[in-house]
Design a protein around this motif. Structure first.
Motif, PDB file in Angstrom:
ATOM      1  N   LEU A 302     -24.732 -20.422  26.635  1.00  0.00           N
ATOM      2  CA  LEU A 302     -25.917 -20.517  27.494  1.00  0.00           C
ATOM      3  C   LEU A 302     -27.213 -20.633  26.691  1.00  0.00           C
ATOM      4  N   CYS A 303     -27.206 -20.077  25.471  1.00  0.00           N
ATOM      5  CA  CYS A 303     -28.458 -20.037  24.702  1.00  0.00           C
ATOM      6  C   CYS A 303     -28.151 -19.963  23.200  1.00  0.00           C
ATOM      7  N   PRO A 304     -27.690 -21.078  22.612  1.00  0.00           N
ATOM      8  CA  PRO A 304     -27.269 -21.059  21.204  1.00  0.00           C
ATOM      9  C   PRO A 304     -28.357 -20.667  20.222  1.00  0.00           C
ATOM     10  N   GLU A 305     -29.627 -20.914  20.568  1.00  0.00           N
ATOM     11  CA  GLU A 305     -30.710 -20.636  19.626  1.00  0.00           C
ATOM     12  C   GLU A 305     -31.091 -19.159  19.573  1.00  0.00           C
ATOM     13  N   ARG A 306     -30.619 -18.354  20.537  1.00  0.00           N
ATOM     14  CA  ARG A 306     -30.968 -16.936  20.571  1.00  0.00           C
ATOM     15  C   ARG A 306     -29.772 -16.016  20.379  1.00  0.00           C
ATOM     16  N   VAL A 307     -28.554 -16.611  20.399  1.00  0.00           N
ATOM     17  CA  VAL A 307     -27.332 -15.789  20.366  1.00  0.00           C
ATOM     18  C   VAL A 307     -26.579 -15.995  19.049  1.00  0.00           C
ATOM     19  N   ILE A 308     -26.186 -14.876  18.431  1.00  0.00           N
ATOM     20  CA  ILE A 308     -25.299 -14.876  17.268  1.00  0.00           C
ATOM     21  C   ILE A 308     -23.941 -14.387  17.753  1.00  0.00           C
ATOM     22  N   TYR A 309     -22.937 -15.211  17.580  1.00  0.00           N
ATOM     23  CA  TYR A 309     -21.608 -14.923  18.127  1.00  0.00           C
ATOM     24  C   TYR A 309     -20.687 -14.456  17.007  1.00  0.00           C
ATOM     25  N   ILE A 310     -19.966 -13.364  17.259  1.00  0.00           N
ATOM     26  CA  ILE A 310     -19.001 -12.833  16.288  1.00  0.00           C
ATOM     27  C   ILE A 310     -17.607 -12.867  16.901  1.00  0.00           C
ATOM     28  N   GLY A 311     -16.671 -13.467  16.183  1.00  0.00           N
ATOM     29  CA  GLY A 311     -15.273 -13.500  16.603  1.00  0.00           C
ATOM     30  C   GLY A 311     -14.366 -13.015  15.488  1.00  0.00           C
ATOM     31  N   THR A 312     -13.150 -12.665  15.838  1.00  0.00           N
ATOM     32  CA  THR A 312     -12.198 -12.166  14.846  1.00  0.00           C
ATOM     33  C   THR A 312     -10.778 -12.509  15.276  1.00  0.00           C
ATOM     34  N   PHE A 313      -9.885 -12.594  14.287  1.00  0.00           N
ATOM     35  CA  PHE A 313      -8.472 -12.818  14.578  1.00  0.00           C
ATOM     36  C   PHE A 313      -7.658 -11.535  14.433  1.00  0.00           C
ATOM     37  N   SER A 314      -8.352 -10.411  14.254  1.00  0.00           N
ATOM     38  CA  SER A 314      -7.656  -9.127  14.086  1.00  0.00           C
ATOM     39  C   SER A 314      -6.899  -8.714  15.337  1.00  0.00           C
ATOM     40  N   LYS A 315      -7.485  -8.950  16.521  1.00  0.00           N
ATOM     41  CA  LYS A 315      -6.837  -8.535  17.765  1.00  0.00           C
ATOM     42  C   LYS A 315      -5.846  -9.584  18.262  1.00  0.00           C
ATOM     43  N   ILE A 316      -6.086 -10.867  17.913  1.00  0.00           N
ATOM     44  CA  ILE A 316      -5.205 -11.937  18.377  1.00  0.00           C
ATOM     45  C   ILE A 316      -3.935 -12.005  17.535  1.00  0.00           C
ATOM     46  N   LEU A 317      -4.106 -11.917  16.207  1.00  0.00           N
ATOM     47  CA  LEU A 317      -2.979 -12.094  15.298  1.00  0.00           C
ATOM     48  C   LEU A 317      -2.672 -10.814  14.522  1.00  0.00           C
ATOM     49  N   SER A 318      -3.551 -10.470  13.576  1.00  0.00           N
ATOM     50  CA  SER A 318      -3.284  -9.297  12.741  1.00  0.00           C
ATOM     51  C   SER A 318      -4.554  -8.852  12.023  1.00  0.00           C
ATOM     52  N   PRO A 319      -4.826  -7.531  11.991  1.00  0.00           N
ATOM     53  CA  PRO A 319      -5.980  -7.041  11.229  1.00  0.00           C
ATOM     54  C   PRO A 319      -5.866  -7.337   9.742  1.00  0.00           C
ATOM     55  N   LEU A 321      -5.041  -9.962   8.203  1.00  0.00           N
ATOM     56  CA  LEU A 321      -5.518 -11.277   7.788  1.00  0.00           C
ATOM     57  C   LEU A 321      -6.950 -11.214   7.282  1.00  0.00           C
ATOM     58  N   ARG A 322      -7.750 -10.289   7.829  1.00  0.00           N
ATOM     59  CA  ARG A 322      -9.164 -10.140   7.476  1.00  0.00           C
ATOM     60  C   ARG A 322      -9.901 -11.458   7.610  1.00  0.00           C
ATOM     61  N   ILE A 323      -9.727 -12.131   8.750  1.00  0.00           N
ATOM     62  CA  ILE A 323     -10.453 -13.367   9.017  1.00  0.00           C
ATOM     63  C   ILE A 323     -11.268 -13.200  10.289  1.00  0.00           C
ATOM     64  N   GLY A 324     -12.579 -13.279  10.139  1.00  0.00           N
ATOM     65  CA  GLY A 324     -13.494 -13.290  11.268  1.00  0.00           C
ATOM     66  C   GLY A 324     -14.465 -14.434  11.071  1.00  0.00           C
ATOM     67  N   TYR A 325     -15.443 -14.534  11.949  1.00  0.00           N
ATOM     68  CA  TYR A 325     -16.408 -15.623  11.794  1.00  0.00           C
ATOM     69  C   TYR A 325     -17.698 -15.310  12.544  1.00  0.00           C
ATOM     70  N   LEU A 326     -18.758 -15.914  12.052  1.00  0.00           N
ATOM     71  CA  LEU A 326     -20.077 -15.861  12.657  1.00  0.00           C
ATOM     72  C   LEU A 326     -20.451 -17.257  13.130  1.00  0.00           C
ATOM     73  N   ILE A 327     -21.049 -17.347  14.306  1.00  0.00           N
ATOM     74  CA  ILE A 327     -21.656 -18.606  14.755  1.00  0.00           C
ATOM     75  C   ILE A 327     -23.144 -18.339  14.913  1.00  0.00           C
ATOM     76  N   LEU A 328     -23.932 -19.049  14.126  1.00  0.00           N
ATOM     77  CA  LEU A 328     -25.350 -18.725  13.968  1.00  0.00           C
ATOM     78  C   LEU A 328     -26.255 -19.819  14.515  1.00  0.00           C
ATOM     79  N   PRO A 329     -27.463 -19.442  14.973  1.00  0.00           N
ATOM     80  CA  PRO A 329     -28.493 -20.451  15.199  1.00  0.00           C
ATOM     81  C   PRO A 329     -28.776 -21.180  13.880  1.00  0.00           C
ATOM     82  N   ASN A 330     -29.100 -22.447  13.951  1.00  0.00           N
ATOM     83  CA  ASN A 330     -29.321 -23.233  12.738  1.00  0.00           C
ATOM     84  C   ASN A 330     -30.319 -22.578  11.785  1.00  0.00           C
ATOM     85  N   SER A 331     -31.302 -21.895  12.341  1.00  0.00           N
ATOM     86  CA  SER A 331     -32.361 -21.311  11.520  1.00  0.00           C
ATOM     87  C   SER A 331     -31.877 -20.193  10.600  1.00  0.00           C
TER      88      SER A 331
END
Length: 476
Positions: A302-319, A321-331
């Motif tokens: 809804l608002c990519p320029e104001r929202v920082i999104y955090i996701g992880t594969f710890s709950k889907i696959l396995s803790p 793996l230690r793989i997560g990710y950030l989705i950031l505003p370009n700035s």
């Protein structure tokens, strides 16, 4: 009579200890030819172990000819097995009839049923498919991928994630906006380093995963709790005297109470962030597992320029793996890349390549569908157990999504009661542990069920009921 003492600190599996001790007694003649053994259910209860462990030991003894099973009659010692001079002494004899689990808290503690939240079913990790892809990746990837990589992570994984998240979570981003992290914890740590200045304000859900405020406090932030209700953060309570702030939410499945933030509150949250020049940190930790309808779309879409999104594969696959990710505003992308570089240079590359293939080939979505069915079954069974044991004395909260739910009871869980629960073989945490403002949630417990069997769920709830009944009885 079977004589068994288990050493639950031994490296030798429990089923093997049972198998060895029963075999010993048969060879020594302590268990006579034709003698009936306890049923697997009775022996499991007596030894305070899972019934599957007893069945595994019995199956091995049957396979080797020491015992036989007669349908409808029981399990018996086979004939002609006593061996004169057989060396015993592997385990000291203790009659199982003298082991009383109620009076043997040490035995119970070693067989702890852990309702810790956030742990997926570890036995169901798709190791065969993961291993197959991993073998191919290790044998065929270019040699350069064994060297240093860039801090933002594998380009292959970021491309795949961008497409996958657009389709499944309504995420609006370019692959260049994605930073691969070593789990969600590193993502939060990077954001705290980037965004928290001297006495910065963080508006945060209350209750909340207790590590989150600790990460920001360590950087010198001022924490402002915003209470939640059955729909998540009460956005009408958002207020700040500062020019800019950080707002933390778990909108798709509030942790721990489970609310889903409605669109009206999402819009209110976005408008507040725009007005105050603030960033929203959206933690989307387990929303893939929604049991009615489709997973809820993200605020980031809804608002990519104001929202920082955090996701992880710890709950889907396995803790692990230690793989997560950030989705950031370009700035913010370049600044976070630099922080990541100076933190650990980059997250492990090969696992990222394997995960990219796993997602691209459709295996992740198949795994999610499979696990959603499994968790839905466990969830329904847990609710049934709670209702069977507590009836109207418990109210179920936040059960529509994820791999945990909350039980609200008619008693307050003091530290003394929680210690007694653990002493009786149940590890469970109250919502109060995650509360920033204390005193409002000490009648609620968090039940993580992802990594427990139905047998463990049932036994855990029964143990919990025994303690609660005893506490209630003390009041009358």
């Amino acid at each position: 009579m079977i004589w068994i003492e288990l050493n639950k600190t031994s490296e030798k599996p429990i089923y093997q200890q049972i198998y060895v001790r029963v075999k010993e007694q048969i060879l020594l003649g302590e268990l006579a030819e034709g003698e009936r053994l306890p049923s697997s259910r009775v022996l499991a209860t007596t030894l305070n172990v899972s019934r599957s462990v007893i069945l595994e030991a019995y199956d091995q003894l049957i396979a080797e000819g020491y015992i036989k099973s007669k349908q409808g009659a029981g399990t018996f010692v086979e004939s002609g097995i006593s061996l004169e001079g057989f060396p015993s002494g592997v385990l000291p004899p203790v009659s199982v009839k003298t082991i009383d689990s109620k009076n043997n808290p040490k035995s119970i503690k070693n067989n702890l049923i852990d309702f810790r939240s956030g742990v997926p079913c570890l036995k169901k990790f798709p190791r065969k498919k993961w291993g197959s892809i991993g073998k191919d990746v290790y044998e065929n990837i270019e040699a350069s991928l064994f060297g240093y990589s860039s801090p933002e992570g594998s380009e292959q994984l970021r491309n795949v994630l961008s497409t996958y998240l657009d389709r499944t979570r309504g995420i609006n981003c370019h692959p260049n906006q994605i930073i691969i992290t070593s789990g969600a914890t590193q993502a939060f740590t990077l954001l705290a380093k980037l965004l928290v200045k001297s006495n910065s304000e963080v508006l945060i859900e209350d209750p909340v995963t207790k590590e989150i405020p600790e990460i920001f406090i360590e950087r010198g932030a001022k924490i402002t709790p915003i209470s939640v209700d059955e729909f998540g953060m009460q956005t009408e309570r958002l207020t700040t005297k500062r020019k800019a702030c950080i707002i933390f939410v778990t909108p798709s499945h509030q942790f721990p109470l489970g609310g889903i933030l409605p669109i009206q509150r999402r819009i209110q949250l976005i408008n507040f962030a725009k007005k105050t020049n603030s960033y929203i940190i959206e933690d989307d930790y387990d929303s893939e597992f929604r049991y009615s309808g489709h997973p809820v779309s993200s605020i980031q879409g809804l608002c990519p320029e104001r929202v920082i999104y955090i996701g992880t594969f710890s709950k889907i696959l396995s803790p692990s793996l230690r793989i997560g990710y950030l989705i950031l505003p370009n700035s913010l992308v370049e600044e976070v890349k630099n922080l990541k570089r100076y933190t650990d240079y980059h997250s492990p590359t090969i696992e990222q390549v394997i995960l990219a293939r796993f997602i691209k080939d459709g295996h992740l979505e198949k795994h999610i569908v499979k696990m959603r069915k499994l968790y839905n079954k466990k969830r329904a069974f847990l609710i049934k157990c709670l209702k069977n044991e507590f009836g109207d004395l418990v109210t179920i909260l936040g059960a529509s999504t994820g791999i945990h739910l909350v039980g609200q009871f008619n008693i307050k869980f003091s530290t003394k009661i929680l210690d007694e629960i653990k002493l009786n073989g149940v590890n469970i945490f109250p919502v109060e542990n995650h509360a920033l403002v204390k005193g409002h949630h000490n009648n609620k417990l968090i039940f993580g069920y992802g990594n427990l069997t139905e047998e463990e769920l049932e036994q855990g709830i029964k143990r919990l009921r025994n303690v609660i009944e005893a506490e209630i009885a003390k009041k009358y």
